[in-house]
Design a protein around this motif. Structure first.
Motif, mmCIF file in Angstrom:
data_model
loop_
_atom_site.group_PDB
_atom_site.id
_atom_site.type_symbol
_atom_site.label_atom_id
_atom_site.label_comp_id
_atom_site.label_asym_id
_atom_site.label_seq_id
_atom_site.Cartn_x
_atom_site.Cartn_y
_atom_site.Cartn_z
ATOM 1 N N UNK A 95 2.378 -15.986 15.357
ATOM 2 C CA UNK A 95 2.225 -14.993 16.321
ATOM 3 C C UNK A 95 4.406 -15.291 17.114
ATOM 4 N N UNK A 96 5.239 -16.120 16.771
ATOM 5 C CA UNK A 96 6.262 -15.824 16.907
ATOM 6 C C UNK A 96 6.402 -17.086 18.554
ATOM 7 N N UNK A 97 5.732 -17.790 18.385
ATOM 8 C CA UNK A 97 5.516 -18.584 19.765
ATOM 9 C C UNK A 97 6.112 -17.717 21.439
ATOM 10 N N UNK A 98 6.342 -19.195 22.050
ATOM 11 C CA UNK A 98 6.911 -18.402 23.212
ATOM 12 C C UNK A 98 7.604 -17.169 23.499
ATOM 13 N N UNK A 99 8.991 -17.243 22.539
ATOM 14 C CA UNK A 99 8.976 -16.399 22.802
ATOM 15 C C UNK A 99 8.951 -14.594 23.197
ATOM 16 N N UNK A 100 8.051 -14.527 21.335
ATOM 17 C CA UNK A 100 7.027 -13.687 21.594
ATOM 18 C C UNK A 100 6.103 -13.402 22.612
ATOM 19 N N UNK A 101 5.950 -14.327 23.751
ATOM 20 C CA UNK A 101 4.568 -14.147 24.152
ATOM 21 C C UNK A 101 5.211 -13.457 25.019
ATOM 22 N N UNK A 102 6.820 -14.007 25.270
ATOM 23 C CA UNK A 102 7.085 -13.289 26.698
ATOM 24 C C UNK A 102 7.695 -12.122 26.878
ATOM 25 N N UNK B 116 -0.621 -6.900 25.789
ATOM 26 C CA UNK B 116 -2.095 -8.243 26.063
ATOM 27 C C UNK B 116 -1.673 -9.184 24.979
ATOM 28 N N UNK B 117 -2.821 -10.188 24.521
ATOM 29 C CA UNK B 117 -2.830 -10.480 23.456
ATOM 30 C C UNK B 117 -3.828 -9.681 22.376
ATOM 31 N N UNK B 118 -3.824 -8.469 22.490
ATOM 32 C CA UNK B 118 -4.146 -7.256 21.475
ATOM 33 C C UNK B 118 -3.426 -6.871 21.014
ATOM 34 N N UNK B 119 -2.534 -7.418 21.451
ATOM 35 C CA UNK B 119 -0.712 -6.672 20.361
ATOM 36 C C UNK B 119 -0.937 -7.657 19.371
ATOM 37 N N UNK B 120 -1.271 -8.932 19.296
ATOM 38 C CA UNK B 120 -1.092 -10.268 17.837
ATOM 39 C C UNK B 120 -2.278 -9.312 17.430
ATOM 40 N N UNK B 121 -2.932 -9.430 16.156
ATOM 41 C CA UNK B 121 -3.408 -10.021 15.512
ATOM 42 C C UNK B 121 -3.934 -10.723 15.183
ATOM 43 N N UNK B 122 -5.658 -11.105 14.938
ATOM 44 C CA UNK B 122 -6.366 -11.739 14.622
ATOM 45 C C UNK B 122 -6.802 -13.276 14.916
ATOM 46 N N UNK B 123 -5.943 -13.355 13.709
ATOM 47 C CA UNK B 123 -5.195 -14.546 14.313
ATOM 48 C C UNK B 123 -4.693 -15.322 14.736
ATOM 49 N N UNK B 124 -3.726 -14.934 14.749
ATOM 50 C CA UNK B 124 -2.523 -14.749 15.865
ATOM 51 C C UNK B 124 -3.126 -14.836 17.278
ATOM 52 N N UNK B 125 -3.771 -14.069 17.491
ATOM 53 C CA UNK B 125 -4.507 -14.403 19.121
ATOM 54 C C UNK B 125 -4.986 -15.556 19.059
#
Length: 191
Positions: A162-169, A177-186
């Motif tokens: 998912x790209x780690x903390x930088x991607x979450x920021x 939010x969480x739904x912008x990531x794919x299902x395994x990344x979530x």
């Protein structure tokens, strides 16, 4: 188990019908995906969502867990580990584990979720347990199509990354939010 599965089905039936109709007539998997990829997801998605409307997941869950002697409910310790993360959004009293699943896990050495049951062949880490509980949550919120989304995510370029903390920021800064990531990344983010 029967009472929960049947009431879950009845309560979620309007949402299941709505998902099927939206998928059939208003299907949009994102502009970044090719037409071929959209078609690959479209028809299996209809089948999975139609299965939801027909209560196939509940029937499968009830039958498979009644046949499998190795299937069991979560222990008090497992629930107490999951509760701080999931709170009341998951019916932890209804989640089952099968550490001796024969189809898939014993041959492929994988862990997978079939609706409310986590299947494996042998034990696994706490972080894997949390990851798999996210898939139970995905089933509850998106229906059986979570299977297709998770499988497609596994095969995607990003996969679980998912790209780690930088991607979450960045997601937070862009009001995603969480739904912008794919299902395994979530599942890995929550893990």
């Amino acid at each position: 188990m029967f009472l929960f599965r049947s009431s879950f089905f009845v309560q979620s039936l309007p949402k299941r019908v709505s998902r099927l109709v939206r998928h059939m007539f208003f299907h949009d998997l994102g502009v970044e995906q090719s037409f071929k990829l959209k078609l690959i997801k479209y028809f299996p998605g209809i089948v999975l969502l139609l299965m939801d409307v027909l209560a196939i997941p509940e029937i499968y869950d009830l039958l498979s867990n009644s046949w499998k002697r190795s299937s069991r409910y979560l222990t008090a310790e497992e629930k107490s580990c999951a509760e701080p993360i999931f709170g009341s959004i998951l019916p932890l009293d209804e989640v089952r584990l099968d550490y001796k699943a024969q189809i898939g896990p014993s041959q492929l050495k994988i862990v997978y979720v079939s609706f409310f049951t986590i299947n494996s062949h042998g034990t696994y880490s706490f972080s894997t347990f949390i990851h798999e509980l996210v898939h139970v949550w995905q089933y509850m919120n998106f229906g059986s199509i979570y299977i297709l989304h998770a499988l497609m995510a596994q095969q995607s370029k990003m996969g679980y990354n998912y790209g780690g903390l930088p991607a979450l920021r960045q997601a937070k800064n862009n009001n995603k939010g969480l739904l912008s990531f794919n299902f395994e990344q979530q599942a890995d983010i929550v893990r």
